[in-house]
Design a protein around this motif. Structure first.
Motif, PDB file in Angstrom:
ATOM      1  N   PRO A   1       5.444   4.266   3.240  1.00  0.00           N
ATOM      2  CA  PRO A   1       5.181   5.713   3.251  1.00  0.00           C
ATOM      3  C   PRO A   1       5.438   6.389   1.906  1.00  0.00           C
ATOM      4  N   PHE A   2       5.827   5.650   0.880  1.00  0.00           N
ATOM      5  CA  PHE A   2       6.289   6.259  -0.366  1.00  0.00           C
ATOM      6  C   PHE A   2       5.217   6.241  -1.448  1.00  0.00           C
ATOM      7  N   ASN A   3       5.431   7.063  -2.467  1.00  0.00           N
ATOM      8  CA  ASN A   3       4.607   7.030  -3.677  1.00  0.00           C
ATOM      9  C   ASN A   3       4.974   5.792  -4.490  1.00  0.00           C
ATOM     10  N   ILE A   4       4.027   5.306  -5.269  1.00  0.00           N
ATOM     11  CA  ILE A   4       4.247   4.066  -6.016  1.00  0.00           C
ATOM     12  C   ILE A   4       5.439   4.158  -6.963  1.00  0.00           C
ATOM     13  N   ASN A   5       5.778   5.364  -7.424  1.00  0.00           N
ATOM     14  CA  ASN A   5       6.889   5.526  -8.365  1.00  0.00           C
ATOM     15  C   ASN A   5       8.223   5.854  -7.695  1.00  0.00           C
ATOM     16  N   ASP A   6       8.229   5.958  -6.370  1.00  0.00           N
ATOM     17  CA  ASP A   6       9.473   6.259  -5.672  1.00  0.00           C
ATOM     18  C   ASP A   6      10.418   5.059  -5.705  1.00  0.00           C
ATOM     19  N   PRO A   7      11.716   5.300  -5.786  1.00  0.00           N
ATOM     20  CA  PRO A   7      12.680   4.191  -5.788  1.00  0.00           C
ATOM     21  C   PRO A   7      12.551   3.299  -4.554  1.00  0.00           C
ATOM     22  N   GLU A   8      12.228   3.898  -3.415  1.00  0.00           N
ATOM     23  CA  GLU A   8      12.104   3.096  -2.193  1.00  0.00           C
ATOM     24  C   GLU A   8      10.938   2.110  -2.281  1.00  0.00           C
ATOM     25  N   PHE A   9       9.857   2.554  -2.925  1.00  0.00           N
ATOM     26  CA  PHE A   9       8.712   1.645  -3.066  1.00  0.00           C
ATOM     27  C   PHE A   9       9.041   0.510  -4.034  1.00  0.00           C
ATOM     28  N   ALA A  10       9.696   0.837  -5.139  1.00  0.00           N
ATOM     29  CA  ALA A  10      10.113  -0.203  -6.087  1.00  0.00           C
ATOM     30  C   ALA A  10      11.039  -1.198  -5.409  1.00  0.00           C
ATOM     31  N   ALA A  11      11.942  -0.692  -4.584  1.00  0.00           N
ATOM     32  CA  ALA A  11      12.870  -1.576  -3.885  1.00  0.00           C
ATOM     33  C   ALA A  11      12.120  -2.518  -2.949  1.00  0.00           C
ATOM     34  N   ALA A  12      11.079  -2.010  -2.288  1.00  0.00           N
ATOM     35  CA  ALA A  12      10.291  -2.862  -1.396  1.00  0.00           C
ATOM     36  C   ALA A  12       9.554  -3.943  -2.187  1.00  0.00           C
ATOM     37  N   LEU A  13       9.003  -3.583  -3.347  1.00  0.00           N
ATOM     38  CA  LEU A  13       8.338  -4.573  -4.192  1.00  0.00           C
ATOM     39  C   LEU A  13       9.307  -5.683  -4.596  1.00  0.00           C
TER      40      LEU A  13
ATOM     41  N   LEU B   1       0.844  -1.192   0.000  1.00  0.00           N
ATOM     42  CA  LEU B   1       0.000   0.000   0.000  1.00  0.00           C
ATOM     43  C   LEU B   1       0.882   1.245   0.000  1.00  0.00           C
ATOM     44  N   PRO B   2       0.942   1.994  -1.115  1.00  0.00           N
ATOM     45  CA  PRO B   2       1.798   3.180  -1.206  1.00  0.00           C
ATOM     46  C   PRO B   2       1.112   4.415  -0.599  1.00  0.00           C
ATOM     47  N   GLU B   3       1.397   4.703   0.641  1.00  0.00           N
ATOM     48  CA  GLU B   3       0.735   5.811   1.333  1.00  0.00           C
ATOM     49  C   GLU B   3       1.077   7.165   0.722  1.00  0.00           C
ATOM     50  N   GLY B   4       2.163   7.245  -0.039  1.00  0.00           N
ATOM     51  CA  GLY B   4       2.546   8.494  -0.677  1.00  0.00           C
ATOM     52  C   GLY B   4       1.850   8.751  -1.993  1.00  0.00           C
ATOM     53  N   GLY B   5       0.925   7.876  -2.376  1.00  0.00           N
ATOM     54  CA  GLY B   5       0.176   8.080  -3.609  1.00  0.00           C
ATOM     55  C   GLY B   5       0.258   6.884  -4.530  1.00  0.00           C
ATOM     56  N   VAL B   6      -0.830   6.654  -5.288  1.00  0.00           N
ATOM     57  CA  VAL B   6      -0.940   5.439  -6.090  1.00  0.00           C
ATOM     58  C   VAL B   6      -0.629   5.653  -7.571  1.00  0.00           C
ATOM     59  N   SER B   7      -0.250   6.884  -7.952  1.00  0.00           N
ATOM     60  CA  SER B   7       0.102   7.152  -9.342  1.00  0.00           C
ATOM     61  C   SER B   7       0.955   8.406  -9.425  1.00  0.00           C
TER      62      SER B   7
ATOM     63  N   ASP C   1      -0.978  11.364  -8.309  1.00  0.00           N
ATOM     64  CA  ASP C   1      -1.416  11.340  -6.908  1.00  0.00           C
ATOM     65  C   ASP C   1      -0.246  11.677  -5.994  1.00  0.00           C
ATOM     66  N   VAL C   2       0.324  12.853  -6.210  1.00  0.00           N
ATOM     67  CA  VAL C   2       1.427  13.371  -5.403  1.00  0.00           C
ATOM     68  C   VAL C   2       1.153  14.845  -5.119  1.00  0.00           C
ATOM     69  N   PRO C   3       1.721  15.408  -4.059  1.00  0.00           N
ATOM     70  CA  PRO C   3       1.493  16.824  -3.768  1.00  0.00           C
ATOM     71  C   PRO C   3       1.779  17.701  -4.993  1.00  0.00           C
ATOM     72  N   GLY C   4       0.823  18.590  -5.267  1.00  0.00           N
ATOM     73  CA  GLY C   4       0.978  19.487  -6.408  1.00  0.00           C
ATOM     74  C   GLY C   4       0.349  18.984  -7.687  1.00  0.00           C
ATOM     75  N   GLN C   5      -0.022  17.679  -7.733  1.00  0.00           N
ATOM     76  CA  GLN C   5      -0.683  17.123  -8.915  1.00  0.00           C
ATOM     77  C   GLN C   5      -2.187  17.035  -8.681  1.00  0.00           C
ATOM     78  N   CYS C   6      -2.927  16.952  -9.783  1.00  0.00           N
ATOM     79  CA  CYS C   6      -4.375  17.147  -9.719  1.00  0.00           C
ATOM     80  C   CYS C   6      -5.131  16.052  -8.975  1.00  0.00           C
ATOM     81  N   PHE C   7      -4.598  14.841  -8.889  1.00  0.00           N
ATOM     82  CA  PHE C   7      -5.322  13.742  -8.252  1.00  0.00           C
ATOM     83  C   PHE C   7      -4.837  13.447  -6.827  1.00  0.00           C
ATOM     84  N   TYR C   8      -4.030  14.313  -6.266  1.00  0.00           N
ATOM     85  CA  TYR C   8      -3.528  14.088  -4.912  1.00  0.00           C
ATOM     86  C   TYR C   8      -4.690  14.177  -3.924  1.00  0.00           C
ATOM     87  N   ASP C   9      -4.961  13.087  -3.218  1.00  0.00           N
ATOM     88  CA  ASP C   9      -6.093  13.021  -2.292  1.00  0.00           C
ATOM     89  C   ASP C   9      -5.800  11.956  -1.240  1.00  0.00           C
ATOM     90  N   PRO C  10      -5.048  12.327  -0.195  1.00  0.00           N
ATOM     91  CA  PRO C  10      -4.693  11.340   0.840  1.00  0.00           C
ATOM     92  C   PRO C  10      -5.899  10.694   1.501  1.00  0.00           C
TER      93      PRO C  10
END
Length: 403
Positions: free
Chosen positions: A378-390, A334-340, A343-352
């Protein structure tokens, strides 16, 4: 046994076209066999395989095919052909021809054949929506331009091109590449591309990474290959097709999405990629009930709609029930920092809050065990840390499977 081309059509109306295809293939050095799938009993002397032989393969016998009602007869022959065709030991490739009825009759059997087997369908409806006919297969459809109703200056050229295309596929086999790496399936969308590219880069030394575009057909193709045994593990990070199933978008993979979890014990790592968006065509195609929602024009052909907290909760419960049916090891992140990427701060679909509703519904629904786990990040789905966890969780469960 030398592979040959199978030419399929209703000989009572298309014997001349099928014979013409056989001539063109013979000129190219390819042997062929004409298969009659007509239900009227007159094959014009063109058929090598008569309709009765095909009909006999219907689970309920030929009597289920040769009935008075045309619709039932076509449906029955389609079912018979679906059972008959994959059993041919000398099948090198298939070329079917038909109008709307013939296309509907032949296409299901072509979908039963393995990916990579040459399969062409010359059809009067090939310039429209061919998704119901092609499905998750690699059927090549060629628009007939004129009706498939006799030979003329147009149909000869179109049918000849189709015959030559099939001949090329049969005479010039794609060379095999030595590759003993196991294949894995990954799901991707434009807004999760960065994540999936990182996964492929991290895993390509050990796995043959097959990436599927989550456009409805892509999800079905991913699960079809997995169910066929051609894939040994799944990194299904982009489950956006579920949004379109629920809200009526254009990229639904149907109610069967995620059924692979119950059908197979394959190791599965999944996530919530692009569950923040429903896909419609141009803005004018957005249903009236959604016109006041948050919309984003991805391109002139695709308009995205942001999902709400209530919709996310519904999807979370649905996904959770699917995960509960899993037979193999499952890790769903579950990427708490956004699912796309939107879906990140400053983008139109950001909605925690909307994302939180999704995550909470999943946690309330999924029956977690040592084999079936939800993992918050805690990361967005596109963050390197999230990819590393996957990657870490995928390697872990693949290791579990092979121990």
């Amino acid at each position: 046994m030398q592979p040959i081309a199978y030419l399929i059509g209703t000989c009572d109306t298309k014997a001349a076209e099928l014979s013409y295809l056989r001539e063109r293939l013979a000129d190219a050095g390819v042997s062929s066999c004409i298969v009659d799938v007509g239900t009227q009993g007159d094959d014009q002397g063109a058929a090598d395989v008569h309709a009765a032989e095909v009909a006999a393969c219907h689970p309920e016998g030929a009597a289920a095919v040769f009935v008075d009602d045309r619709g039932r007869a076509v449906a029955g022959m389609a079912e018979a052909l679906r059972h008959w065709l994959p059993r041919r030991q000398n099948l090198g490739g298939v070329l079917g021809i038909g109008g709307s009825g013939g296309t509907a009759l032949i296409a299901p059997a072509l979908r039963e054949l393995d990916i990579g087997v040459p399969k062409l369908l010359v059809s009067t409806i090939a310039s429209g929506n061919v998704a119901p006919y092609v499905g998750p297969s690699d059927i090549a459809m060629l628009y007939s331009v004129t009706d498939v109703a006799g030979l003329n200056r147009i149909s000869r050229r179109v049918l000849g091109n189709a015959a030559h295309a099939l001949a090329g596929m049969l005479l010039h086999q794609v060379p095999e590449v030595a590759n003993d790496k196991p294949a894995i399936g990954l799901s991707m969308f434009g807004v999760t591309t960065e994540c999936v590219n990182q996964l492929s880069a991290a895993l390509e030394a050990d796995y043959d990474c097959l990436v599927f575009h989550a456009t409805g057909t892509g999800g079905r193709s991913l699960e079809k290959l997995a169910n066929s045994g051609m894939i040994t593990g799944l990194l299904d990070v982009t489950t956006t097709e579920i949004c379109d199933l629920f809200m009526g978008g254009v990229f639904s993979a149907g109610e069967q999405r995620l059924d692979i979890l119950a059908q197979s014990a394959l190791p599965y790592v999944g996530s919530c990629g692009a569950l923040d968006m429903v896909n419609f065509a141009g803005r004018e195609s957005v249903p009236e009930r959604y016109r006041q929602r948050l919309l984003y024009e991805h391109n002139p052909q695709i308009t995205l709609m942001r999902t709400t907290a209530e919709e996310n909760a519904r999807m979370g419960r649905w996904i959770g029930e699917k995960l509960n049916q899993s037979r193999g090891p499952v890790r769903f992140l579950l990427p708490e920092g956004g699912v796309s990427a939107l879906d990140v701060p400053g983008q139109c679909f950001y909605d925690p809050d909307a994302d939180a509703a999704l995550f909470e519904a999943l946690e309330q629904t999924v029956k977690q065990t040592s084999e079936r786990q939800l993992i918050r990040s805690p990361f967005n789905i596109n963050d390197p840390e999230f990819a590393a966890a996957l990657v870490e969780h995928f390697r872990d469960i693949m290791h579990i499977e092979t121990r």
